[in-house]
Structure formats: C-alpha cells, structure tokens
Design an enzyme around this catalytic site. Structure first.
Site, PDB file in Angstrom:
ATOM      1  N   SER A 265      34.108  77.451  74.324  1.00 58.40           N
ATOM      2  CA  SER A 265      33.752  77.019  72.650  1.00 58.40           C
ATOM      3  C   SER A 265      32.879  75.519  73.136  1.00 58.40           C
ATOM      4  CB  SER A 265      34.946  76.231  72.059  1.00 58.40           C
ATOM      5  OG  SER A 265      35.226  76.308  71.668  1.00 58.40           O
ATOM      6  N   LYS A 269      28.830  75.993  75.177  1.00 60.70           N
ATOM      7  CA  LYS A 269      27.669  75.480  74.792  1.00 60.70           C
ATOM      8  C   LYS A 269      27.105  75.179  76.092  1.00 60.70           C
ATOM      9  CE  LYS A 269      29.885  73.516  70.217  1.00 60.70           C
ATOM     10  NZ  LYS A 269      30.381  74.571  69.167  1.00 60.70           N
ATOM     11  N   TRP A 355      34.349  80.278  62.882  1.00 59.00           N
ATOM     12  CA  TRP A 355      34.016  78.581  62.202  1.00 59.00           C
ATOM     13  C   TRP A 355      33.099  78.815  63.523  1.00 59.00           C
ATOM     14  CZ3 TRP A 355      34.090  74.667  59.785  1.00 59.00           C
ATOM     15  CH2 TRP A 355      34.086  73.292  60.122  1.00 59.00           C
ATOM     16  N   HIS A 403      40.562  82.113  67.839  1.00 56.14           N
ATOM     17  CA  HIS A 403      39.837  80.401  68.746  1.00 56.14           C
ATOM     18  C   HIS A 403      40.586  80.665  69.670  1.00 56.14           C
ATOM     19  CE1 HIS A 403      36.341  78.162  69.744  1.00 56.14           C
ATOM     20  NE2 HIS A 403      36.956  77.340  69.944  1.00 56.14           N
TER      21      HIS A 403
HETATM   22  C1  GCU Z   1      35.778  72.110  67.211  1.00 52.89           C
HETATM   23  C2  GCU Z   1      34.220  72.355  66.599  1.00 52.89           C
HETATM   24  C3  GCU Z   1      33.635  73.330  67.412  1.00 52.89           C
HETATM   25  C4  GCU Z   1      33.916  73.293  69.066  1.00 52.89           C
HETATM   26  C5  GCU Z   1      35.771  73.768  68.949  1.00 52.89           C
HETATM   27  C6  GCU Z   1      35.980  73.648  70.913  1.00 52.89           C
HETATM   28  O1  GCU Z   1      36.580  73.545  66.707  1.00 52.89           O
HETATM   29  O2  GCU Z   1      34.289  72.525  65.488  1.00 52.89           O
HETATM   30  O3  GCU Z   1      32.203  73.384  67.516  1.00 52.89           O
HETATM   31  O4  GCU Z   1      33.377  74.747  69.946  1.00 52.89           O
HETATM   32  O5  GCU Z   1      36.366  72.502  68.243  1.00 52.89           O
HETATM   33  O6  GCU Z   1      35.295  73.146  71.132  1.00 52.89           O
HETATM   34  O7  GCU Z   1      36.949  74.586  70.288  1.00 52.89           O
END
Ligand code: GCU
Length: 429
Positions: A265, A269, A355, A403
């Site tokens: 997540s 990135k 998402w 997720h």
């Molecule tokens: C939030 C955010 C995402 C990110 C996520 C995470 O949902 O909106 O962009 O990837 O957190 O880090 O679990």
C-alpha cells in the site's frame, strides 16, 4: 455483552483510522483488461521530445526526463546527494528463529544534502535476519505499517520505552481486518526459502502524520527554497529502501548483492519510487500500491488524486494536488513502472480492493511493457488480470478479497522471488 460489542466496534474503527485505511470498497474489479481506456504509450512524444525508438535514447534522455518530471509533479524534489552512516552494527542473536538466521541491529543516520546544506535524519534502526546457511542470500527489504519489532518479533530488538506500534504480531483485530501477514511476514518460510530480511520503520525519520511528517520533511529539505515541490513522505520512505542497501553493503558480515524492495500500500508506492530511482534495487514486490503507486491516474477508479492529497498532505509534493486540480499532470504511473525495466516487478492486487484500482494497475503494466521489450526481455505476459505468470518480469497477481496481506499473498510473493532470484541471479545494467 453490549459493552463488548461496542468495544469491539470502537477498536475496529480506531484501527482503520490509525492505519489510515478508512475506506474499504466492496465493488469487484473487472478481471478483463479494461478496454474502455486506451493503453498509454510510454514511448510516445514527451515534453517536446519525439518518440523513443531505441534503448539508448530511452536511457540517455527519456528516462532522466521522466525522473525529473515525477519529482516535479508527484513526489517532490529529491536531495542532491544522500548517504547513510552506520553508527553501530552488531549481531544480537546468532541463532535467531530456531537457528535459521543471525539477527543484526544497526543504528543509522542518513545525510541529505539540498544545495549547500547538509541535513541529517534522526537516528533510526535497521534490523536484518541473514540466513546462517546463506550469508549472501538476496535480501527482501521491508517497510510495514508497524514498527521493526512487529515486522520481526524478537525480544532482542530495541524499542523505545513507550513503544507504540501495532500491538505485537499477534494483534488479533488488525490481523482479522488486514490479513495474517499485515504486520509480520512468514519469517521462517522466507528464511527457509533462502532469502534474508531487512527492515526499518520509516516513521522513525519521517513520521506518517500530517504535522510531524511535514515538519520532518521541511527540516530535511533545508537548503532548497520552500514551495510546492518539497518532497513528500513517499519519496523519503523510498530513500529509506536505498539507505537499507547503503547500510547493508557497509556491514562486513553481510555479503548480499541482490536487494528486493517489498512494500504494501503506501509502502508499495515507496518501493516503486525507490526502484525507479535506484538501480541497486534488483526487484520489487509492490502490493496494492494504488494511487501514486502502480495505478494510472487516467480513467481512475477508486481513490482520486484529490482524495489522496487531501487525506495525506504529507505523502506527495503539493504540486501533485495542484496539477490534479488543473488537469496538468503530463505523466502517469505506467512511466514510473517503465523506469524500473528491465528488473522484475510483482504487482499484488485484490479483486475487492477497488480503492487501489487493480484495473488501473493492469493498464499501467500494459503501458510499461514496451520498455521491457526495448530491453529485449518479456515484460507483461498475460492478457487478463487473472492469468498470473510469476516468472514474467512484469508480473500482475490478483486474488479474491480486500486490502491487506493475507495468507495467499506471501506464497505468491515467494513464487515470484524464486522465479527471478533463486540460483540464477540476474545482473542489470
Ligand atoms: C489509504 C490510502 C491509500 C493507501 C492505503 C494504505 O487507504 O487512501 O492510498 O495505499 O491507505 O497505505 O493502506
């Protein structure tokens, strides 16, 4: 009984808020490649520069231009120079995890130069588990939502007196919501398969909090004029992966030469950013990285740039939010993936994690593929989201569910690692 239920609900909500995963989408990802939006052309014109027709043109002009553009429009200006100092390094357990590995602990401090000013991070720690039977094993570099002592649960790992974090590897509710491996990976299995593990907790140098995160980023970028292109936490955490490589290479007891950045997540990135800018990172496992990671902004489903930049103003350069408002973003995330070519990338996804936009990540992989071809290697080797090829250089994995890092994920990650790093380690140029 009612009180118990209320307490459970309260913990659930606070956990979601604490981990920043406040939005859970329940729609299903479409498992066909999304034909509604055209595959982006990674070799086409960019910034007045004609189409790329050769590898040397890609390497000499297009790739550097894209790196500059990602700094300007998305992640913020990177330091002019950065190194890590290993302040101390010691083996704290020669027989960790039933004798499988030696556990190391090092104290690190990174220097970050902007212009003429040298800035220093807070001192932060690195823990590494090196298999006793393979001191040169490829190292999986990890950043997780949880501190080092949750990623590698071991009593010899130093922690602050008032140690926060995820409440230990066994924290039931967190695992229930985000999966068995959200905090702690399957350590013995990874070691037994011949991989080392290294971890830092990036909040030790740039906290994952708006105010304190922005303050740390501003202090670290002293020396460059403040403005909308100040680097964000995703970039700084990306440097965290490089600092791990720097530190491990300075430790005489560790002879690893291969490094794989793993992140889920927000750290998925950061892992992509690290590999796109640092060639010493030989591969990436970027799980559910979503917006600002592997998912395209064009035709975006799920989280928009406006969503992410308003919820997490410390993650990106302010210019990312501005560009989104003015539809001025000249780049997209397939170009970030392409900057990692020809090194292997695993993009992890889940069907109900809309998402993070799995379709957008698949289209980005389709777009990046042409650069893998330019290097003469096969990139994406699947027509659809569901037909996974672990041995492909651009490997797209999708499973049912939401997720998190669940029980199916690490076996898939290990299959990918074995396909690319076991025995026949590849060299990149
Ligand atoms: C939030 C955010 C995402 C990110 C996520 C995470 O949902 O909106 O962009 O990837 O957190 O880090 O679990």
């Amino acid at each position: 009984m009612q009180l118990k239920l209320l307490t459970a609900l309260f913990s659930l909500v606070s956990m979601l808020v604490v981990s920043g995963c406040a939005k859970i989408t329940l729609a299903w990802a479409d498992l066909s490649a999304d034909g509604a939006v055209a595959t982006p052309d990674v070799l086409g014109e960019f910034n007045g520069d004609g189409p790329v027709t050769s590898l040397s043109q890609w390497q000499a002009s297009r790739a550097p231009a894209l790196r500059t553009a990602f700094e300007k429009y998305v992640y913020g200006a990177f330091p002019d120079e950065s190194t890590v100092n290993v302040l101390s390094a010691r083996a704290v357990d020669l027989d960790a995890f039933g004798g499988l590995a030696t556990l190391y602990e090092s104290r690190l401090q990174a220097s970050v130069r902007f212009g003429d000013t040298d800035n220093k991070t807070e001192v932060f720690l690195l823990n590494a588990l090196i298999p006793n039977n393979a001191p040169n094993a490829p190292v999986v570099l990890m950043q997780t939502f949880c501190p080092r002592w949750d990623t590698i649960p071991h009593e010899k790992i130093s922690r602050p007196k008032k140690s926060g974090g995820c409440g230990g590897a066994g924290s039931g509710l967190m695992r229930y919501i985000f999966g068995r491996y959200i905090a702690t990976p399957p350590i013995e299995e990874i070691l037994n398969r011949g991989y080392a593990i290294a971890t830092i907790y990036p909040s030790e140098f740039v906290p994952d909090r708006r105010e304190t995160g922005l303050a740390a980023l501003a202090a670290l970028s002293d020396g460059r004029p403040a403005g909308s292109e100040q680097w964000g936490a995703i970039a700084a955490w990306g440097f965290g992966y490089s600092w791990m490589v720097d530190a491990l290479r300075q430790m005489p007891a560790i002879s690893a030469t291969k490094f794989i950045a793993y992140g889920h997540s927000r750290y998925g990135k950061a892992a992509l950013v690290a590999a796109a800018y640092d060639k010493r990172i030989n591969g990436v496992i970027s799980h559910q990285s979503g917006t600002g990671g592997a998912s395209l902004n064009a035709g975006k489903k799920g989280e928009s740039i406006a969503d992410i930049t308003s919820s997490y103003p410390h993650w990106f350069a302010a210019s990312y939010a501005n560009a989104a408002d003015r539809y001025l973003l000249p780049i997209d995330q397939h170009q970030l993936l392409a900057l990692i070519a020809p090194r292997p990338i695993l993009l992890g996804n889940a069907r109900r994690d809309v998402w993070s936009d799995p379709n957008g990540a698949f289209r980005a992989a389709m777009g990046a593929d042409a650069v893998y071809e330019l290097y003469g290697v096969k990139g994406l080797d699947q027509q659809r989201l569901g037909t996974w090829r672990p041995d492909a250089e651009l490997s797209f994995w999708i499973r049912p569910g939401t997720h998190g890092v669940v029980k199916e994920d690490w076996p898939a990650f290990l299959e990918f690692l074995d396909a690319h790093f076991e025995g026949n380690m590849k060299d990149i140029n």
